[in-house]
Design a protein around this motif. Structure first.
Motif, PDB file in Angstrom:
ATOM      1  N   ALA A 159      18.732  15.294   5.126  1.00 21.30           N
ATOM      2  CA  ALA A 159      18.675  16.147   3.938  1.00 21.30           C
ATOM      3  C   ALA A 159      18.824  15.315   2.664  1.00 21.30           C
ATOM      4  CB  ALA A 159      19.774  17.210   4.001  1.00 21.30           C
ATOM      5  N   ILE A 160      19.635  14.262   2.722  1.00 20.43           N
ATOM      6  CA  ILE A 160      19.803  13.383   1.565  1.00 20.43           C
ATOM      7  C   ILE A 160      18.501  12.628   1.292  1.00 20.43           C
ATOM      8  CG2 ILE A 160      21.181  11.550   0.544  1.00 20.43           C
ATOM      9  CD1 ILE A 160      22.886  13.918   1.276  1.00 20.43           C
ATOM     10  N   CYS A 161      17.912  12.064   2.348  1.00 20.81           N
ATOM     11  CA  CYS A 161      16.656  11.334   2.219  1.00 20.81           C
ATOM     12  C   CYS A 161      15.582  12.231   1.618  1.00 20.81           C
ATOM     13  CB  CYS A 161      16.229  10.808   3.585  1.00 20.81           C
ATOM     14  SG  CYS A 161      14.673   9.884   3.590  1.00 20.81           S
ATOM     15  N   LEU A 174      12.404   5.205   5.934  1.00 16.18           N
ATOM     16  CA  LEU A 174      11.933   6.587   5.836  1.00 16.18           C
ATOM     17  C   LEU A 174      11.741   7.041   4.400  1.00 16.18           C
ATOM     18  CD1 LEU A 174      11.306   8.877   7.852  1.00 16.18           C
ATOM     19  CD2 LEU A 174      13.669   9.646   7.599  1.00 16.18           C
ATOM     20  N   LEU A 175      12.482   6.490   3.484  1.00 13.55           N
ATOM     21  CA  LEU A 175      12.396   6.867   2.075  1.00 13.55           C
ATOM     22  C   LEU A 175      11.172   6.185   1.475  1.00 13.55           C
ATOM     23  CD1 LEU A 175      13.761   8.376  -0.258  1.00 13.55           C
ATOM     24  CD2 LEU A 175      15.173   6.362  -0.634  1.00 13.55           C
ATOM     25  N   VAL A 234       0.888  -1.161   0.000  1.00 12.09           N
ATOM     26  CA  VAL A 234       0.000   0.000   0.000  1.00 12.09           C
ATOM     27  C   VAL A 234       0.925   1.209   0.000  1.00 12.09           C
ATOM     28  CG1 VAL A 234      -1.760   1.300   1.274  1.00 12.09           C
ATOM     29  CG2 VAL A 234      -1.832  -1.205   1.247  1.00 12.09           C
ATOM     30  N   PRO A 235       0.700   2.190  -0.862  1.00 15.96           N
ATOM     31  CA  PRO A 235       1.622   3.337  -0.928  1.00 15.96           C
ATOM     32  C   PRO A 235       1.886   3.925   0.455  1.00 15.96           C
ATOM     33  CG  PRO A 235       0.060   3.453  -2.735  1.00 15.96           C
ATOM     34  CD  PRO A 235      -0.382   2.298  -1.859  1.00 15.96           C
ATOM     35  N   GLU A 236       3.155   4.232   0.715  1.00 11.16           N
ATOM     36  CA  GLU A 236       3.549   4.604   2.076  1.00 11.16           C
ATOM     37  C   GLU A 236       3.163   6.025   2.471  1.00 11.16           C
ATOM     38  OE1 GLU A 236       7.061   1.637   3.429  1.00 11.16           O
ATOM     39  OE2 GLU A 236       7.742   3.403   2.317  1.00 11.16           O
TER      40      GLU A 236
END
Length: 542
Positions: A357-359, A387-388, A241-243
């Motif tokens: 910041a990268i994520c 988290l991504l 299911v889309p996060e």
């Protein structure tokens, strides 16, 4: 039907299977196969046999179908074994075809070039299916049988060894007039009724989706919304299911907030998950006793956690059968789920410090349809796997068996499977070094791929473990190349991130490019996480 040689037969079978790209290394013991594939399809000459299987594996995952790898015999087949173990662990669909010495010398032990003792036995140990082509009239049957095995639940690689004299020989082939039907298992009406009664009584329900839920996205979403449950996932179940759905908590089961939620839940429905050790804190995670488990693999039912209602069936049909039984969560439960979802993400985002910041920049730069391939490295294990955000299981490519160094090969396979969408690869400097030669494959094939290399000068995960539990470091501090010079030598565009403010512009430009880019993240300059990441494994005696 007659074919001039085995290569022509292989192309025919691959076209039947919808495969247009094959990954491998050419050899004197697979030359007819490579020549035919290169002539009629697309042959991608990777630099190591392990990468051939990794790329084929990810090609299949990104398409939701089958991938194909060609390797040589003996050492070549042995080189592929580690990646076959990954495919076996993941249940991913790979058709692996390896050469073999001439039929008359098989098992002779006389030292024929590329010969090895009991190659078929080795392949059997690391594959879901393994067979040898005995003559030129059976190759087509064996190839199709292998493909069916790889695609059938619970999946895994299928390996076929093909003696070189039989590859060169004219082939006779009689494909089946119709594809054989595979009957999916299904629970009995009584089993569904009993499980449905429990589900109907649930007031504080939770659902846990594993990789087996990937083909039931519609059915799972309907049940989730009908019940008001919270959705936990394994790493493999992400995107089922889309996060960005407000009821999706995701791959956070071992966090304190989710442990508390599990403690208060009255029913747990799990779908196609293996409950791996790293996702259950080495099996110390406590689950509700009222547990309904769906799995297409009967051996998985109750294997790790007790189950009140084991349902042996494929996910989509079983979830559809349960949907009429769905009760509604008590007032406030779904709101609590949403609050926990927000809490666990905020805590992780704050805890990774400047890497946040990268994520954020990766997700902002990527369109909704994009592949994120991840090697085993701190950024992947800490935030890339949680988290991504993922919106589709086919976008979520990573080594489920935990082996380091497979990310770039997987990324190349996924990028060539989905050329219309960008692919991002997250790798560490240590993992990338395992198959550094695949930078040349990247340069040669030029897919739309952004390779983000997190450079901390070694194996950061194990370094953190040793710093925490030991008095000295061993084997973790490594020489790292000058990645700008390395990229230039390979003809790859290069960019560097050494501060948080660099992340957005650099990654936006790289992802927008129509070809490959190597982006180095200088972790020494960027700054450390607030809390050093250590893997979720127990150290005996600690």
């Amino acid at each position: 039907m007659r074919h001039d040689n085995g290569g022509d037969l292989l192309v025919t079978v691959l076209r039947e299977l919808g495969i247009d790209t094959v990954f491998g290394i050419v050899s004197v013991h697979n030359l007819p196969l490579v020549e035919a594939v290169d002539r009629d399809l697309r042959f991608v000459p990777v630099r190591h046999e392990a990468s051939a299987v990794n790329a084929a594996d990810a090609y299949g995952r990104a398409r939701g179908t089958l991938g194909c790898a060609l390797t040589s015999t003996g050492t070549g087949a042995g080189n592929a074994a580690g990646s076959l173990i990954e495919s076996l662990s993941a249940g991913s669909s790979v058709l692996h075809i390896t050469g073999q010495v001439e039929s008359e010398f098989l098992g002779s032990g006389r030292g024929f070039i590329h010969e090895t003792k009991d190659q078929l036995g080795m392949l059997t140990a690391v594959s879901a299916y393994a067979a040898s082509v005995p003559d030129a009239s059976q190759a087509g049957r064996i190839l199709r049988e292998a493909a069916r095995s790889a695609l059938a639940a619970p999946g895994g690689p299928a390996s076929v060894e093909w003696p070189i004299d039989l590859q060169y020989a004219p082939q006779t082939d009689e494909p089946a007039a119709t594809a054989p039907t595979v009957t999916a298992p299904a629970p009995s009406e009584g089993e569904l009724a009993a499980a449905g009664a429990l589900l109907a009584s649930a007031r504080r329900p939770l659902i846990w989706a594993g990789g087996g839920a990937a083909t039931s996205r519609v059915e799972l979403t309907r049940l989730l919304e009908a019940t008001g449950a919270g959705l936990l996932t394994s790493n493999s179940g992400r995107g089922a299911v889309p996060e960005d759905h407000e009821q999706v908590i995701g791959n956070f089961a071992t966090t304190p907030a989710v442990r508390a939620l599990l403690a208060d839940a009255d029913v747990l429905l799990t779908i196609g998950t293996h409950f791996r050790s790293n996702e259950t804190a080495d099996y110390t995670l406590e689950l509700p006793g009222e547990h309904i488990q769906i799995d297409v693999d009967a051996a998985a039912l109750g294997r790790v956690y007790p189950v009140a209602h084991p349902l042996h069936g494929e996910a989509a049909g079983t979830l559809s059968a349960l949907l009429p039984h769905a009760g509604t969560a008590e007032p406030g439960w779904t709101d609590r789920v949403a609050a926990v979802r927000t809490e666990v993400r905020a805590i992780l985002h704050a805890g990774i410090g400047p890497q946040a910041a990268i994520c954020d920049a990766i997700r902002a730069a990527l369109p909704r349809e994009a592949v994120v391939a991840r090697d085993v490295t701190i950024p992947s294990s800490s935030w890339g796997n949680r988290l991504l955000e993922m919106y589709d299981p086919r976008d979520n490519v990573f080594p489920r068996g935990g082996g380091i160094g497979q990310g770039l090969g997987m990324g190349i396979g996924a990028a060539l499977a989905r050329p219309g969408a960008p692919t991002v690869v997250l790798a560490g400097d240590g993992g990338l070094a395992v198959h550094l030669g695949e930078l040349l494959t990247l340069a040669q094939e030029r897919p739309r791929l952004t390779l983000i290399v997190f450079n901390d000068g070694g194996y950061g995960v194990l370094r953190n473990m040793q710093d925490r539990y030991s008095e000295r470091r061993s084997g973790v501090d490594l020489v790292t190349p000058d990645f700008e010079l390395l990229a230039r030598a390979c003809g790859l565009p290069y960019a560097r991130i050494s501060a948080e403010e660099h992340a957005g512009p650099v990654l936006s430009a790289a992802v927008a490019s129509e070809g490959p880019t190597l982006v180095e993240v200088d972790l020494g300059a960027l700054g450390p996480m607030k809390t050093p990441f250590t893997p979720p494994v127990r150290i005996p005696g600690q």
